[in-house]
Design a protein around this motif. Structure first.
Motif, PDB file in Angstrom:
ATOM      1  N   PRO A   1       0.866  -1.097   0.038  1.00 45.56           N
ATOM      2  CA  PRO A   1      -0.076   0.024   0.004  1.00 45.56           C
ATOM      3  C   PRO A   1       0.781   1.303   0.019  1.00 45.56           C
ATOM      4  CG  PRO A   1      -0.080  -0.897   2.255  1.00 45.56           C
ATOM      5  CD  PRO A   1       0.736  -2.055   1.251  1.00 45.56           C
ATOM      6  N   GLU A   2       0.278   2.356  -0.373  1.00 43.95           N
ATOM      7  CA  GLU A   2       0.799   3.692  -0.512  1.00 43.95           C
ATOM      8  C   GLU A   2      -0.068   4.525   0.648  1.00 43.95           C
ATOM      9  OE1 GLU A   2       1.375   7.591  -3.431  1.00 43.95           O
ATOM     10  OE2 GLU A   2       0.639   5.713  -4.194  1.00 43.95           O
ATOM     11  N   LEU A   3       0.703   5.131   1.599  1.00 45.71           N
ATOM     12  CA  LEU A   3       0.243   6.180   2.556  1.00 45.71           C
ATOM     13  C   LEU A   3      -0.211   7.299   1.912  1.00 45.71           C
ATOM     14  CD1 LEU A   3      -0.242   6.841   5.381  1.00 45.71           C
ATOM     15  CD2 LEU A   3       1.879   8.358   5.365  1.00 45.71           C
ATOM     16  N   ALA A   4      -1.350   7.819   1.843  1.00 47.48           N
ATOM     17  CA  ALA A   4      -1.930   9.162   1.518  1.00 47.48           C
ATOM     18  C   ALA A   4      -2.476   9.833   2.510  1.00 47.48           C
ATOM     19  CB  ALA A   4      -3.028   8.632   0.324  1.00 47.48           C
ATOM     20  N   PHE A   5      -2.460  11.347   2.389  1.00 45.88           N
ATOM     21  CA  PHE A   5      -2.954  12.445   3.302  1.00 45.88           C
ATOM     22  C   PHE A   5      -3.285  13.330   2.709  1.00 45.88           C
ATOM     23  CE2 PHE A   5       1.393  12.314   3.852  1.00 45.88           C
ATOM     24  CZ  PHE A   5       1.764  13.636   3.863  1.00 45.88           C
ATOM     25  N   GLU A   6      -4.256  14.187   3.217  1.00 46.50           N
ATOM     26  CA  GLU A   6      -4.717  15.468   2.859  1.00 46.50           C
ATOM     27  C   GLU A   6      -5.466  16.297   3.735  1.00 46.50           C
ATOM     28  OE1 GLU A   6      -6.306  17.743  -1.207  1.00 46.50           O
ATOM     29  OE2 GLU A   6      -6.481  15.777  -0.968  1.00 46.50           O
ATOM     30  N   LEU A   7      -4.870  17.306   4.182  1.00 48.34           N
ATOM     31  CA  LEU A   7      -5.843  18.010   5.332  1.00 48.34           C
ATOM     32  C   LEU A   7      -6.348  19.540   4.869  1.00 48.34           C
ATOM     33  CD1 LEU A   7      -3.758  17.015   8.659  1.00 48.34           C
ATOM     34  CD2 LEU A   7      -5.822  15.938   7.549  1.00 48.34           C
ATOM     35  N   LEU A   8      -7.343  19.819   5.386  1.00 45.61           N
ATOM     36  CA  LEU A   8      -7.637  21.357   5.144  1.00 45.61           C
ATOM     37  C   LEU A   8      -6.498  22.355   5.431  1.00 45.61           C
ATOM     38  CD1 LEU A   8     -11.281  21.127   6.694  1.00 45.61           C
ATOM     39  CD2 LEU A   8     -10.658  21.433   4.410  1.00 45.61           C
ATOM     40  N   ARG A   9      -6.238  23.502   4.620  1.00 45.72           N
ATOM     41  CA  ARG A   9      -5.538  24.046   4.833  1.00 45.72           C
ATOM     42  C   ARG A   9      -5.372  24.844   6.243  1.00 45.72           C
ATOM     43  NH1 ARG A   9      -4.727  27.738  -1.134  1.00 45.72           N
ATOM     44  NH2 ARG A   9      -3.971  25.713  -2.030  1.00 45.72           N
ATOM     45  N   ALA A  10      -6.656  25.092   6.611  1.00 49.84           N
ATOM     46  CA  ALA A  10      -6.682  25.838   8.149  1.00 49.84           C
ATOM     47  C   ALA A  10      -5.977  25.090   9.080  1.00 49.84           C
ATOM     48  CB  ALA A  10      -8.409  26.117   8.163  1.00 49.84           C
ATOM     49  N   VAL A  11      -5.669  24.079   8.944  1.00 48.93           N
ATOM     50  CA  VAL A  11      -5.281  22.894  10.173  1.00 48.93           C
ATOM     51  C   VAL A  11      -3.836  22.519   9.735  1.00 48.93           C
ATOM     52  CG1 VAL A  11      -7.349  22.169  11.117  1.00 48.93           C
ATOM     53  CG2 VAL A  11      -6.228  20.930   9.206  1.00 48.93           C
ATOM     54  N   HIS A  12      -3.149  23.187   8.642  1.00 48.40           N
ATOM     55  CA  HIS A  12      -1.703  22.751   8.317  1.00 48.40           C
ATOM     56  C   HIS A  12      -0.883  23.447   9.397  1.00 48.40           C
ATOM     57  CE1 HIS A  12      -2.216  22.056   3.647  1.00 48.40           C
ATOM     58  NE2 HIS A  12      -2.922  21.578   4.315  1.00 48.40           N
ATOM     59  N   ASN A  13       0.119  23.004   9.587  1.00 46.09           N
ATOM     60  CA  ASN A  13       1.553  23.380  10.487  1.00 46.09           C
ATOM     61  C   ASN A  13       1.013  23.180  11.810  1.00 46.09           C
ATOM     62  OD1 ASN A  13       3.211  24.308   8.214  1.00 46.09           O
ATOM     63  ND2 ASN A  13       1.779  25.961   8.028  1.00 46.09           N
ATOM     64  N   ARG A  14       0.395  22.077  12.213  1.00 41.01           N
ATOM     65  CA  ARG A  14      -0.177  21.840  13.649  1.00 41.01           C
ATOM     66  C   ARG A  14       0.249  20.344  14.077  1.00 41.01           C
ATOM     67  NH1 ARG A  14      -6.012  24.720  13.963  1.00 41.01           N
ATOM     68  NH2 ARG A  14      -5.145  26.744  13.402  1.00 41.01           N
ATOM     69  N   GLY A  15       0.864  19.566  13.174  1.00 43.88           N
ATOM     70  CA  GLY A  15       1.329  18.385  13.281  1.00 43.88           C
ATOM     71  C   GLY A  15       0.188  17.211  13.137  1.00 43.88           C
ATOM     72  N   TYR A  16      -0.743  17.574  12.631  1.00 44.83           N
ATOM     73  CA  TYR A  16      -1.778  16.780  12.453  1.00 44.83           C
ATOM     74  C   TYR A  16      -1.471  15.641  11.225  1.00 44.83           C
ATOM     75  CZ  TYR A  16      -4.976  19.625  15.236  1.00 44.83           C
ATOM     76  OH  TYR A  16      -5.797  20.494  15.984  1.00 44.83           O
ATOM     77  N   ALA A  17      -0.856  16.005  10.202  1.00 47.67           N
ATOM     78  CA  ALA A  17      -0.616  14.985   9.083  1.00 47.67           C
ATOM     79  C   ALA A  17       0.453  13.956   9.680  1.00 47.67           C
ATOM     80  CB  ALA A  17      -0.321  15.691   7.837  1.00 47.67           C
ATOM     81  N   THR A  18       1.337  14.392  10.472  1.00 47.41           N
ATOM     82  CA  THR A  18       2.534  13.507  11.021  1.00 47.41           C
ATOM     83  C   THR A  18       1.775  12.552  12.106  1.00 47.41           C
ATOM     84  OG1 THR A  18       4.154  15.143  10.670  1.00 47.41           O
ATOM     85  CG2 THR A  18       4.539  13.277  12.173  1.00 47.41           C
ATOM     86  N   GLU A  19       0.942  13.088  12.883  1.00 44.13           N
ATOM     87  CA  GLU A  19       0.413  12.186  13.885  1.00 44.13           C
ATOM     88  C   GLU A  19      -0.523  11.220  13.117  1.00 44.13           C
ATOM     89  OE1 GLU A  19      -2.926  13.333  17.465  1.00 44.13           O
ATOM     90  OE2 GLU A  19      -1.441  14.730  17.173  1.00 44.13           O
ATOM     91  N   ALA A  20      -1.275  11.457  12.278  1.00 42.63           N
ATOM     92  CA  ALA A  20      -2.272  10.708  11.658  1.00 42.63           C
ATOM     93  C   ALA A  20      -1.576   9.651  10.641  1.00 42.63           C
ATOM     94  CB  ALA A  20      -3.200  11.412  10.626  1.00 42.63           C
ATOM     95  N   GLY A  21      -0.454  10.137  10.267  1.00 44.47           N
ATOM     96  CA  GLY A  21       0.577   9.245   9.339  1.00 44.47           C
ATOM     97  C   GLY A  21       1.142   8.270  10.352  1.00 44.47           C
ATOM     98  N   ARG A  22       1.416   8.512  11.424  1.00 43.07           N
ATOM     99  CA  ARG A  22       2.382   7.553  12.548  1.00 43.07           C
ATOM    100  C   ARG A  22       1.294   6.462  12.754  1.00 43.07           C
ATOM    101  NH1 ARG A  22       4.836  11.322  15.342  1.00 43.07           N
ATOM    102  NH2 ARG A  22       6.856  10.870  14.151  1.00 43.07           N
TER     103      ARG A  22
END
Length: 178
Positions: free
Chosen positions: A97-118
């Motif tokens: 599989p491939e990891l995929a993620f996309e979050l709303l711009r309003a929540v960028h730079n808060r570590g959410y993508a890293t936390e979700a990816g982990r």
């Protein structure tokens, strides 16, 4: 191998199977995409996909056995932030599989993508997938940083090019960063 659909939790997030009511937020993601993203990943001139189109895709996906993408939701207020999960696109090795993620711009730079990816990486590992792939546009420095924090390394291969850049293929093998 297969991955059972799951609800995953971190300190700040819940990742859960997508539901039709997520379609409005996912449509917003389409409206926020960088102009350098290929046309097939942008809204068409007639506004497609619409919220209804996305809702139908979510409904269709819920009827398959593949885990797909999970909705990322904040725990404290239940706000839907985007998606993160696994897709089987064949960008790396077959059946991996491939990891995929996309979050709303309003929540960028808060570590959410890293936390979700982990947490998705942990889930994949428990499900018998020791290697994961991810593609990222060379100009998307924020997503490249997320993948680096998660332990992905550039393979030196590209998975497509456009006038706007190259899609880089990355891989995560074995050891997971803490």
């Amino acid at each position: 191998m297969s991955i059972e659909p799951a609800t995953l939790e971190t300190e700040r997030l819940v990742l859960r199977p997508q539901v039709v009511s997520d379609a409005a937020v996912f449509h917003q993601l389409w409206t926020e995409r960088d102009v350098r993203v290929p046309p097939h990943r942008q809204l068409s001139s007639d506004g497609r996909p619409t919220v209804a189109d996305i809702a139908a895709q979510i409904q269709d996906a819920s009827e398959t056995s593949k885990p797909g993408l999970l909705t990322v939701q904040r725990k404290d207020d239940a706000a839907v932030l985007g998606y993160c999960g696994l897709v089987f696109t064949g960008n790396g090795a077959p059946e991996e599989p491939e990891l995929a993620f996309e979050l709303l711009r309003a929540v960028h730079n808060r570590g959410y993508a890293t936390e979700a990816g982990r947490i998705v990486i942990e889930w994949a590992g428990r499900s018998g997938y020791p290697r994961l792939w991810a593609t990222v546009w060379d100009w998307n420095l924020a997503s490249r940083r997320v993948l680096q924090k998660l332990g992905f390394r550039d393979t030196g291969e590209t998975h497509g090019e456009s006038v706007h850049g190259r899609s880089l293929l990355t891989v995560l093998d074995g050891e997971r960063p803490q």
